[in-house]
Design a protein around this motif. Structure first.
Motif, PDB file in Angstrom:
ATOM      1  N   ALA A 204      -0.516  -6.553   7.146  1.00 30.16           N
ATOM      2  CA  ALA A 204      -0.033  -5.180   6.925  1.00 30.16           C
ATOM      3  C   ALA A 204       0.016  -4.858   5.435  1.00 30.16           C
TER       4      ALA A 204
ATOM      5  N   ARG B  48      -1.902  -1.782   3.854  1.00 32.69           N
ATOM      6  CA  ARG B  48      -1.204  -0.707   3.124  1.00 32.69           C
ATOM      7  C   ARG B  48      -1.786  -0.523   1.724  1.00 32.69           C
TER       8      ARG B  48
ATOM      9  N   GLU C 257      -5.028   1.398   2.101  1.00 39.90           N
ATOM     10  CA  GLU C 257      -4.704   2.793   2.398  1.00 39.90           C
ATOM     11  C   GLU C 257      -4.197   3.509   1.145  1.00 39.90           C
ATOM     12  N   SER C 258      -3.418   2.801   0.346  1.00 45.81           N
ATOM     13  CA  SER C 258      -2.917   3.360  -0.904  1.00 45.81           C
ATOM     14  C   SER C 258      -4.074   3.729  -1.822  1.00 45.81           C
TER      15      SER C 258
ATOM     16  N   TYR D 231       3.877   5.411  -2.276  1.00 47.56           N
ATOM     17  CA  TYR D 231       4.696   4.894  -1.185  1.00 47.56           C
ATOM     18  C   TYR D 231       3.998   3.705  -0.504  1.00 47.56           C
ATOM     19  N   LEU D 232       2.726   3.879  -0.171  1.00 50.07           N
ATOM     20  CA  LEU D 232       1.998   2.822   0.537  1.00 50.07           C
ATOM     21  C   LEU D 232       1.842   1.563  -0.313  1.00 50.07           C
TER      22      LEU D 232
ATOM     23  N   ARG E  47       5.046  -0.280  -0.179  1.00 51.28           N
ATOM     24  CA  ARG E  47       5.183  -0.953   1.115  1.00 51.28           C
ATOM     25  C   ARG E  47       4.310  -2.205   1.168  1.00 51.28           C
ATOM     26  N   ALA E  48       3.148  -2.155   0.528  1.00 45.28           N
ATOM     27  CA  ALA E  48       2.276  -3.333   0.479  1.00 45.28           C
ATOM     28  C   ALA E  48       2.990  -4.489  -0.207  1.00 45.28           C
TER      29      ALA E  48
ATOM     30  N   SER F 260       5.741  -5.792   2.055  1.00 44.17           N
ATOM     31  CA  SER F 260       5.181  -6.604   3.144  1.00 44.17           C
ATOM     32  C   SER F 260       4.800  -7.999   2.677  1.00 44.17           C
TER      33      SER F 260
ATOM     34  N   ARG G 270       8.892   7.812   1.262  1.00 43.52           N
ATOM     35  CA  ARG G 270       8.069   8.228   2.397  1.00 43.52           C
ATOM     36  C   ARG G 270       8.226   9.719   2.674  1.00 43.52           C
TER      37      ARG G 270
END
Length: 152
Positions: free
Chosen positions: A11, A15, A18-19, A33-34, A37-38, A41, A105
């Motif tokens: 994940a 992320r 995606e970021s 945000y992503l 989160r990476a 994770s 988020r």
């Protein structure tokens, strides 16, 4: 559903990808945000990998979303004790922990710009794009370092 090291690690890598896509599309708040989160994770993956009590369910991984607190748990497990990059990793996570929080988020670009201006992450002629690019690069370096630590 219980998550494990592999779930957090994959994940985190997803992320980060995606970021990068969001950043390439000038979607700065989403990218930031992503990327945060990476990092979260990957730190969770390290905790899961190195804490037998978490793996066996005797201890919860419910740590919240504070990157600095997650790094402290990783450090307390001795994961970074012999790592030549521990100081750089700690510095980067401390810096990102000041710039990121889970409530991002709900941010749009203007809110991110305002927040980063307020905490002096953006000043003078430095644009949100420049700050977001630098942020992404820092997160990418942390994710890569954590991935290497997971592979040990």
């Amino acid at each position: 559903m219980q998550l494990g090291e592999k779930d957090y690690r994959l994940a985190g890598l997803a992320r980060l990808r995606e970021s990068g896509l969001a950043l390439d599309s000038d979607m700065f708040a989403g990218s930031v945000y992503l990327a945060g989160r990476a990092v979260e994770s990957m730190l969770r993956a390290l905790i899961w990998r190195n804490d037998s009590e978490v793996r066996t369910g005797r201890k919860s991984l419910d740590t919240g979303h504070d990157l600095r607190e997650l790094l402290q748990r990783v450090s307390n497990l001795g994961v970074l004790a012999d790592d030549e990059h521990r100081e750089a990793l700690a510095e980067a996570v401390q810096r990102l922990g000041r710039l990121w929080h889970n409530n991002m988020r709900f941010f749009h670009d203007d809110k991110l710009r305002s927040y980063w201006w307020q905490i002096k992450a953006i000043r003078g002629k430095r644009t949100l794009k420049q700050a977001a690019d630098e942020y992404y690069e820092s997160c990418s370096a942390i994710v890569k370092r954590c991935e290497a630590l997971c592979q040990k």
